[in-house]
Design an enzyme around this catalytic site. Structure first.
Site, PDB file in Angstrom:
ATOM      1  N   VAL A  16     -42.565  13.893 -34.916  1.00  0.00           N
ATOM      2  CA  VAL A  16     -42.329  13.247 -36.217  1.00  0.00           C
ATOM      3  C   VAL A  16     -40.866  12.804 -36.250  1.00  0.00           C
ATOM      4  O   VAL A  16     -39.969  13.614 -35.989  1.00  0.00           O
ATOM      5  CB  VAL A  16     -42.589  14.234 -37.380  1.00  0.00           C
ATOM      6  CG1 VAL A  16     -42.161  13.622 -38.725  1.00  0.00           C
ATOM      7  CG2 VAL A  16     -44.058  14.646 -37.425  1.00  0.00           C
ATOM      8  N   ASP A  70     -40.594   7.909 -49.595  1.00  0.00           N
ATOM      9  CA  ASP A  70     -39.222   7.949 -50.114  1.00  0.00           C
ATOM     10  C   ASP A  70     -38.853   9.424 -50.235  1.00  0.00           C
ATOM     11  O   ASP A  70     -39.309  10.125 -51.148  1.00  0.00           O
ATOM     12  CB  ASP A  70     -39.158   7.252 -51.480  1.00  0.00           C
ATOM     13  CG  ASP A  70     -37.753   7.299 -52.059  1.00  0.00           C
ATOM     14  OD1 ASP A  70     -36.882   8.009 -51.496  1.00  0.00           O
ATOM     15  OD2 ASP A  70     -37.512   6.622 -53.077  1.00  0.00           O
ATOM     16  N   TYR A 160     -20.837  13.309 -49.143  1.00  0.00           N
ATOM     17  CA  TYR A 160     -21.577  13.040 -47.900  1.00  0.00           C
ATOM     18  C   TYR A 160     -21.204  14.086 -46.845  1.00  0.00           C
ATOM     19  O   TYR A 160     -22.084  14.661 -46.187  1.00  0.00           O
ATOM     20  CB  TYR A 160     -21.277  11.622 -47.383  1.00  0.00           C
ATOM     21  CG  TYR A 160     -21.889  11.378 -46.019  1.00  0.00           C
ATOM     22  CD1 TYR A 160     -23.271  11.282 -45.867  1.00  0.00           C
ATOM     23  CD2 TYR A 160     -21.096  11.296 -44.871  1.00  0.00           C
ATOM     24  CE1 TYR A 160     -23.843  11.090 -44.617  1.00  0.00           C
ATOM     25  CE2 TYR A 160     -21.656  11.105 -43.616  1.00  0.00           C
ATOM     26  CZ  TYR A 160     -23.026  11.004 -43.496  1.00  0.00           C
ATOM     27  OH  TYR A 160     -23.608  10.833 -42.260  1.00  0.00           O
ATOM     28  N   LYS A 164     -23.551  16.968 -44.827  1.00  0.00           N
ATOM     29  CA  LYS A 164     -23.631  17.109 -43.364  1.00  0.00           C
ATOM     30  C   LYS A 164     -23.175  18.513 -42.934  1.00  0.00           C
ATOM     31  O   LYS A 164     -23.667  19.063 -41.955  1.00  0.00           O
ATOM     32  CB  LYS A 164     -22.821  16.007 -42.681  1.00  0.00           C
ATOM     33  CG  LYS A 164     -23.437  14.636 -42.882  1.00  0.00           C
ATOM     34  CD  LYS A 164     -24.818  14.554 -42.230  1.00  0.00           C
ATOM     35  CE  LYS A 164     -25.749  13.563 -42.845  1.00  0.00           C
ATOM     36  NZ  LYS A 164     -27.062  13.492 -42.223  1.00  0.00           N
TER      37      LYS A 164
HETATM   38  N1  LIG Z   1     -24.135   5.744 -38.401  1.00  0.00           N
HETATM   39  C1  LIG Z   1     -23.198   6.688 -38.372  1.00  0.00           C
HETATM   40  O1  LIG Z   1     -21.993   6.426 -38.205  1.00  0.00           O
HETATM   41  C2  LIG Z   1     -23.615   8.144 -38.497  1.00  0.00           C
HETATM   42  C3  LIG Z   1     -22.726   9.115 -38.057  1.00  0.00           C
HETATM   43  C4  LIG Z   1     -23.090  10.451 -38.171  1.00  0.00           C
HETATM   44  C5  LIG Z   1     -24.316  10.797 -38.704  1.00  0.00           C
HETATM   45  N2  LIG Z   1     -25.167   9.826 -39.127  1.00  0.00           N
HETATM   46  C6  LIG Z   1     -26.470  10.238 -39.692  1.00  0.00           C
HETATM   47  O2  LIG Z   1     -27.500   9.673 -38.914  1.00  0.00           O
HETATM   48  C7  LIG Z   1     -28.682   9.568 -39.703  1.00  0.00           C
HETATM   49  C8  LIG Z   1     -29.300   8.194 -39.504  1.00  0.00           C
HETATM   50  O3  LIG Z   1     -28.438   7.226 -40.065  1.00  0.00           O
HETATM   51  P1  LIG Z   1     -28.203   5.821 -39.350  1.00  0.00           P
HETATM   52  O4  LIG Z   1     -26.798   5.756 -38.948  1.00  0.00           O
HETATM   53  O5  LIG Z   1     -29.251   5.579 -38.343  1.00  0.00           O
HETATM   54  O6  LIG Z   1     -28.362   4.843 -40.614  1.00  0.00           O
HETATM   55  P2  LIG Z   1     -29.439   3.719 -40.956  1.00  0.00           P
HETATM   56  O7  LIG Z   1     -29.499   2.724 -39.861  1.00  0.00           O
HETATM   57  O8  LIG Z   1     -29.115   3.264 -42.318  1.00  0.00           O
HETATM   58  O9  LIG Z   1     -30.815   4.539 -40.978  1.00  0.00           O
HETATM   59  C9  LIG Z   1     -31.104   5.436 -42.014  1.00  0.00           C
HETATM   60  C10 LIG Z   1     -32.589   5.738 -41.987  1.00  0.00           C
HETATM   61  O10 LIG Z   1     -32.880   6.659 -43.036  1.00  0.00           O
HETATM   62  C11 LIG Z   1     -33.966   6.149 -43.798  1.00  0.00           C
HETATM   63  N3  LIG Z   1     -33.837   6.542 -45.187  1.00  0.00           N
HETATM   64  C12 LIG Z   1     -32.771   6.372 -45.997  1.00  0.00           C
HETATM   65  N4  LIG Z   1     -33.077   6.784 -47.244  1.00  0.00           N
HETATM   66  C13 LIG Z   1     -34.360   7.212 -47.210  1.00  0.00           C
HETATM   67  C14 LIG Z   1     -35.253   7.726 -48.192  1.00  0.00           C
HETATM   68  N5  LIG Z   1     -34.907   7.860 -49.481  1.00  0.00           N
HETATM   69  N6  LIG Z   1     -36.508   8.081 -47.792  1.00  0.00           N
HETATM   70  C15 LIG Z   1     -36.900   7.919 -46.504  1.00  0.00           C
HETATM   71  N7  LIG Z   1     -36.101   7.424 -45.547  1.00  0.00           N
HETATM   72  C16 LIG Z   1     -34.854   7.075 -45.906  1.00  0.00           C
HETATM   73  C17 LIG Z   1     -33.904   4.632 -43.638  1.00  0.00           C
HETATM   74  O11 LIG Z   1     -35.185   4.041 -43.772  1.00  0.00           O
HETATM   75  P3  LIG Z   1     -35.682   3.151 -44.996  1.00  0.00           P
HETATM   76  O12 LIG Z   1     -34.491   2.417 -45.553  1.00  0.00           O
HETATM   77  O13 LIG Z   1     -36.718   2.252 -44.398  1.00  0.00           O
HETATM   78  O14 LIG Z   1     -36.256   4.140 -45.932  1.00  0.00           O
HETATM   79  C18 LIG Z   1     -33.442   4.504 -42.194  1.00  0.00           C
HETATM   80  O15 LIG Z   1     -34.558   4.548 -41.334  1.00  0.00           O
HETATM   81  C19 LIG Z   1     -28.269   9.864 -41.145  1.00  0.00           C
HETATM   82  O16 LIG Z   1     -28.665  11.186 -41.461  1.00  0.00           O
HETATM   83  C20 LIG Z   1     -26.742   9.764 -41.099  1.00  0.00           C
HETATM   84  O17 LIG Z   1     -26.155  10.601 -42.059  1.00  0.00           O
HETATM   85  C21 LIG Z   1     -24.858   8.505 -39.033  1.00  0.00           C
END
Ligand SMILES: NC(=O)c1ccc[n+]([C@@H]2O[C@H](COP(=O)([O-])OP(=O)(O)OC[C@H]3O[C@@H](n4cnc5c(N)ncnc54)[C@H](OP(=O)(O)O)[C@@H]3O)[C@@H](O)[C@H]2O)c1
Length: 275
Positions: A16, A70, A160, A164
């Site tokens: 998943v 969601d 945020y 984390k």
């Molecule tokens: N990018 C960075 O610099 C970074 C660094 C450290 C950690 N992270 C972590 O990595 C993880 C993934 O983020 P990402 O960087 O890949 O960002 P992203 O490209 O914006 O992806 C976020 C994902 O979470 C989903 N999501 C957001 N809100 C949601 C909701 N209410 N219900 C269900 N799904 C939801 C979005 O899907 P939908 O919009 O289709 O719902 C999307 O698939 C996050 O936990 C983030 O905190 C990111």
């Protein structure tokens, strides 16, 4: 690169992946598909998930189930668990999440609560429910998305970073407890990664890791480590700042996060932007 023998043999045929429609979650889904793992793709944007499912089914001969949810909604995480009860799931990648940015008081409380529900509450429910399932079957793996911001408080992303920190501590503790029951738990703590994250948070990051690098190294470390700092950038930032006294680290990261913030108002939540 994790291969089919490693992942399917060790964890079972299904995984998943939450947050599968974009960025890091999408990269995990792609790499698991390449490794021959059947997938449950979870996010809100059904059209993207449907396209991914169609492509993966054809090119990797795997089975894919799409679950739109969601995860800010109270019953959504339980529904994901219930709607996968008929599948032999052995791996959970909890990548759904988003950030707010800028000064804490300029963001709405509603946005912060929404983030708490997705980043922490839904992840807690899923860790508990899948953790029970995996412990009962004596095999499983959980990858929980932390961040390099998890290691201290940071101004300009105070809440945020706190979410984390929560994920990171939960993952470390679960790795200790569940490891004895055959379940591998890994906290994945990336530095800046080029995904949809910055836009959703109202940030401008410039450059960063690719999501593919984050997913690849994390899958390699699953079962071998409790924390992974994927890619050179995450290690440089984290190890480079580790020797600094904590108050200086807090100040430094707060300045960096202030530089990333493009605004001092709450960004448009993606769900609303989608209508
Ligand atoms: N990018 C960075 O610099 C970074 C660094 C450290 C950690 N992270 C972590 O990595 C993880 C993934 O983020 P990402 O960087 O890949 O960002 P992203 O490209 O914006 O992806 C976020 C994902 O979470 C989903 N999501 C957001 N809100 C949601 C909701 N209410 N219900 C269900 N799904 C939801 C979005 O899907 P939908 O919009 O289709 O719902 C999307 O698939 C996050 O936990 C983030 O905190 C990111």
């Amino acid at each position: 690169m994790a291969n089919k023998t490693d992942l399917v043999t060790k964890y079972g045929p299904w995984a998943v992946v939450t947050g599968a429609s974009s960025g890091i979650g999408k990269a995990f889904a792609e790499q698991l598909a390449e490794a021959g793992v059947n997938l449950v793709l979870v996010a809100r944007r059904q059209a993207i998930l449907d396209q991914m499912a169609q492509r993966m089914t054809q090119s990797h001969q795997i089975k894919v189930r799409v679950l739109t949810a969601d995860l800010a909604q109270p019953l959504a995480a339980e529904r994901v668990f219930n709607e996968t009860a008929d599948l032999d799931v052995g791996l959970l990648v909890a990548s759904a999440g988003f950030g707010t940015s800028g000064e804490f008081l300029t963001n709405t409380l509603e946005a912060e609560l929404n983030m708490l529900d997705v980043n922490c509450r839904a992840l807690l429910i899923q860790s508990h429910q899948f953790g029970q399932r995996f412990a009962k079957q004596g095999r499983g793996g959980m990858i929980l998305l932390s961040s390099i911001l998890a290691f201290q408080g940071n101004g300009n992303s105070a809440h945020y970073s706190a979410t984390k920190g929560y994920v990171h501590q939960l993952a470390e503790g679960l790795a200790q407890e569940l490891g004895q029951k055959g379940v591998d738990v890994l906290a994945c703590a990336p530095g800046p990664t080029m995904t949809g994250f910055a836009d959703a948070a109202g940030m401008e990051m410039g450059s960063g890791l690719t999501p593919a690098v984050v997913a690849r190294e994390t899958l390699q470390k699953l079962g071998r480590r409790r924390t992974v700092l994927p890619g050179v950038l995450s290690k440089l930032i984290s190890w480079g700042s580790r020797t600094l006294p904590r108050p200086i680290r807090v100040r430094l990261f707060s300045q960096i996060m202030g530089g990333f913030a493009k605004h001092d108002a709450t960004p448009e939540p993606r769900a609303q932007a989608l209508g």
